[in-house]
Design a protein around this motif. Sequence first.
Motif, mmCIF file in Angstrom:
data_model
loop_
_atom_site.group_PDB
_atom_site.id
_atom_site.type_symbol
_atom_site.label_atom_id
_atom_site.label_comp_id
_atom_site.label_asym_id
_atom_site.label_seq_id
_atom_site.Cartn_x
_atom_site.Cartn_y
_atom_site.Cartn_z
ATOM 1 N N ALA A 22 0.831 -1.199 0.000
ATOM 2 C CA ALA A 22 0.000 0.000 0.000
ATOM 3 C C ALA A 22 0.868 1.252 0.000
ATOM 4 C CB ALA A 22 -0.925 -0.021 1.206
ATOM 5 N N THR A 23 2.042 1.133 0.647
ATOM 6 C CA THR A 23 2.957 2.284 0.702
ATOM 7 C C THR A 23 3.475 2.636 -0.680
ATOM 8 O OG1 THR A 23 3.645 1.660 2.936
ATOM 9 C CG2 THR A 23 5.094 3.153 1.712
ATOM 10 N N PHE A 24 3.816 1.613 -1.455
ATOM 11 C CA PHE A 24 4.315 1.850 -2.808
ATOM 12 C C PHE A 24 3.243 2.531 -3.667
ATOM 13 C CE2 PHE A 24 5.823 -0.073 -7.012
ATOM 14 C CZ PHE A 24 6.739 0.957 -7.209
ATOM 15 N N ARG A 25 2.010 2.066 -3.543
ATOM 16 C CA ARG A 25 0.907 2.680 -4.307
ATOM 17 C C ARG A 25 0.725 4.132 -3.883
ATOM 18 N NH1 ARG A 25 -5.292 0.386 -5.101
ATOM 19 N NH2 ARG A 25 -6.234 2.362 -5.741
ATOM 20 N N ARG A 26 0.797 4.391 -2.570
ATOM 21 C CA ARG A 26 0.647 5.756 -2.087
ATOM 22 C C ARG A 26 1.756 6.646 -2.635
ATOM 23 N NH1 ARG A 26 1.640 5.324 3.395
ATOM 24 N NH2 ARG A 26 3.793 5.944 2.982
ATOM 25 N N ASN A 27 2.984 6.128 -2.672
ATOM 26 C CA ASN A 27 4.100 6.918 -3.183
ATOM 27 C C ASN A 27 3.937 7.227 -4.664
ATOM 28 O OD1 ASN A 27 5.295 6.890 -0.663
ATOM 29 N ND2 ASN A 27 6.646 5.163 -1.118
ATOM 30 N N VAL A 28 3.459 6.239 -5.429
ATOM 31 C CA VAL A 28 3.219 6.486 -6.862
ATOM 32 C C VAL A 28 2.149 7.553 -7.035
ATOM 33 C CG1 VAL A 28 2.325 5.463 -8.989
ATOM 34 C CG2 VAL A 28 3.977 4.203 -7.592
ATOM 35 N N GLU A 29 1.082 7.464 -6.260
ATOM 36 C CA GLU A 29 0.013 8.473 -6.349
ATOM 37 C C GLU A 29 0.536 9.857 -5.983
ATOM 38 O OE1 GLU A 29 -3.960 5.774 -5.363
ATOM 39 O OE2 GLU A 29 -2.822 6.693 -3.714
ATOM 40 N N LEU A 30 1.382 9.935 -4.958
ATOM 41 C CA LEU A 30 1.933 11.230 -4.562
ATOM 42 C C LEU A 30 2.842 11.801 -5.641
ATOM 43 C CD1 LEU A 30 2.720 10.577 -0.780
ATOM 44 C CD2 LEU A 30 0.920 12.036 -1.723
ATOM 45 N N ILE A 31 3.617 10.931 -6.288
ATOM 46 C CA ILE A 31 4.506 11.381 -7.370
ATOM 47 C C ILE A 31 3.689 11.931 -8.538
ATOM 48 C CG2 ILE A 31 6.136 10.607 -9.130
ATOM 49 C CD1 ILE A 31 7.266 8.661 -7.004
ATOM 50 N N ILE A 32 2.651 11.191 -8.940
ATOM 51 C CA ILE A 32 1.832 11.626 -10.072
ATOM 52 C C ILE A 32 1.076 12.906 -9.728
ATOM 53 C CG2 ILE A 32 -0.166 11.017 -11.494
ATOM 54 C CD1 ILE A 32 0.859 8.174 -11.539
ATOM 55 N N ALA A 33 0.541 12.983 -8.502
ATOM 56 C CA ALA A 33 -0.144 14.206 -8.079
ATOM 57 C C ALA A 33 0.816 15.392 -8.103
ATOM 58 C CB ALA A 33 -0.731 14.022 -6.682
ATOM 59 N N SER A 34 2.057 15.179 -7.651
ATOM 60 C CA SER A 34 3.052 16.253 -7.639
ATOM 61 C C SER A 34 3.403 16.706 -9.052
ATOM 62 C CB SER A 34 4.320 15.792 -6.914
ATOM 63 O OG SER A 34 4.035 15.448 -5.564
ATOM 64 N N LEU A 35 3.559 15.747 -9.963
ATOM 65 C CA LEU A 35 3.896 16.093 -11.344
ATOM 66 C C LEU A 35 2.755 16.858 -12.016
ATOM 67 C CD1 LEU A 35 5.653 12.772 -12.441
ATOM 68 C CD2 LEU A 35 6.742 14.997 -12.039
ATOM 69 N N LEU A 36 1.522 16.408 -11.793
ATOM 70 C CA LEU A 36 0.373 17.123 -12.366
ATOM 71 C C LEU A 36 0.245 18.519 -11.767
ATOM 72 C CD1 LEU A 36 -2.272 14.243 -12.478
ATOM 73 C CD2 LEU A 36 -1.158 15.323 -14.435
ATOM 74 N N PHE A 37 0.553 18.646 -10.480
ATOM 75 C CA PHE A 37 0.511 19.962 -9.839
ATOM 76 C C PHE A 37 1.570 20.889 -10.436
ATOM 77 C CE2 PHE A 37 2.032 22.843 -6.467
ATOM 78 C CZ PHE A 37 0.868 23.580 -6.276
ATOM 79 N N LEU A 38 2.769 20.353 -10.679
ATOM 80 C CA LEU A 38 3.819 21.158 -11.295
ATOM 81 C C LEU A 38 3.418 21.597 -12.707
ATOM 82 C CD1 LEU A 38 7.044 19.244 -10.148
ATOM 83 C CD2 LEU A 38 6.213 21.489 -9.349
ATOM 84 N N MET A 39 2.731 20.721 -13.437
ATOM 85 C CA MET A 39 2.220 21.104 -14.761
ATOM 86 C C MET A 39 1.258 22.277 -14.638
ATOM 87 S SD MET A 39 1.418 17.385 -16.458
ATOM 88 C CE MET A 39 2.563 16.008 -16.241
#
Length: 494
Positions: A22-39
């Motif tokens: 579950a931690t790995f999934r959470r980290n992937v979601e946080l990475i994608i959310a961060s990248l979309l936010f930077l966009m």
Amino acid sequence: MHSDVVFVNKGFGIFEAFEGSATFRRNVELIIASLLFLMLVFTLCNYWPIDIWRQDSMYYVDSYADKLSEEGRWINYFLFDCLRLVPGQVAIWLSYLGVVTFGYGVAYNYTGEHRFSLIFGLLICQIPVIPVQLQWPETLVSGFLLLGFASLLARFISIYVFFPLMAVLLFGTFSVFYFVLPLLFLKDLDYKRAVLVFFLWILAFCFGYLITNLIVWQLTGNSIQVAEWRNPNYITDLASLAENLQRIYLAMSSQLLRISLVLISVLVIAVISWGIYSSIVLRSQIVMLLGAFCASGVYLSTLPLGIYIQERTLTPVFIGLISAFLLRKYSSNYMALIGLSLIFLLGLRMSVLTNNGIDWYRANTESMKEEFSQLLPYDPKTVQRLFVVAEMSESQKVFLKFNLEHGIRGRFSEGFAPPMYWLPVLKNMGFKDFRVCTNLEGWDCDYIKPFYEKRFSYELPSGIFTAWKINDHDVILTINPGFLKSPLPEKLLP
């Protein structure tokens, strides 16, 4: 909870780790959310230098009465004096806030997951037609804010009140946003309740249109008048009905095909294929159907009038289709990883298109600002009439050449060839008295025809425009004949 079909080899370490952690999934979601936010941050920064908006923005008109009769935006009418004081950049930030809030609300009401909902909200912020709508930032900010407000209101009031209320409010601001409101009711939605949602949605749409017409009639003495440029075709018999159905089909098919090509066909096919597969595995066919109906609502609503649908109004179509194919409740980490990967790729592609469109708009307006400041070194108070003149065939070639040379393209925007579209720059410079002569036709345009014929004497070696005084108080601004002497770049010709 139903079982998911696992179609990947567990021998691949990343999938195995993702499924079991579950931690790995959470980290992937946080990475994608961060990248979309930077966009999104990059997009907002890209807007920053822009201070020129479209010619009929509130910033450049003294009254909203004419717009009220054509568009029915009665809330904008009442807020006119306030909205025109809102800086364009602030209106843009508030508009994106409304989009994020709505997207988050749709996803959270369905999935109950905060991170995925944030990702979904940030994804729809990348829709590439939003910057086109925000060329009128102060005009549409109230509609964007109401869209975000709707996602909050839907949690607290009855559906029987929600749809009529939002129909009236959105008709007063930006009516096309009404079509995506059913997406706020995906939680525990079955087919029986879906029928009720659609029935109320359609009924409330008619109610909102009726109330808006009554408000407009009370304020102007007339109901909403459909502008001639929309090319209306009122239904009077079976032949006119068939004509309007054909118009809807042609508009939908051509625009969706164009969007799929712009988004890259392989990516679109992957998203659609995944959407169909995941809807079967996760038993979320109703989400697909609801999203598709919301997207088609923009087109079907034009059936009685047969009016032209502009690409810049297709934000609800994007939201509906993105929801149909990518909004899912993932119980399997494998499937979540694939879905999140497609969300990131789609978001990245849409972000590129979004910023290409902003770059195009900024380059065109900044070029006009620079040239006009050099060509018109006059005190605006001394200019009695500024004749803004262009032959459309020539003007279109000039702006095509300019955009090709600079490698920019406004895929979903109206171009700047019509001389009317040059006025915001001139108004920002302080000029007030204009005579717009498109194809040498218009108020006082016969007067300047002899002077216009001498434009080759004022040809410049570079630049899109040329200008000269024809007497002590009148000035002509027109296309520079010299700009087209060099050929168009052949490798870039469409």
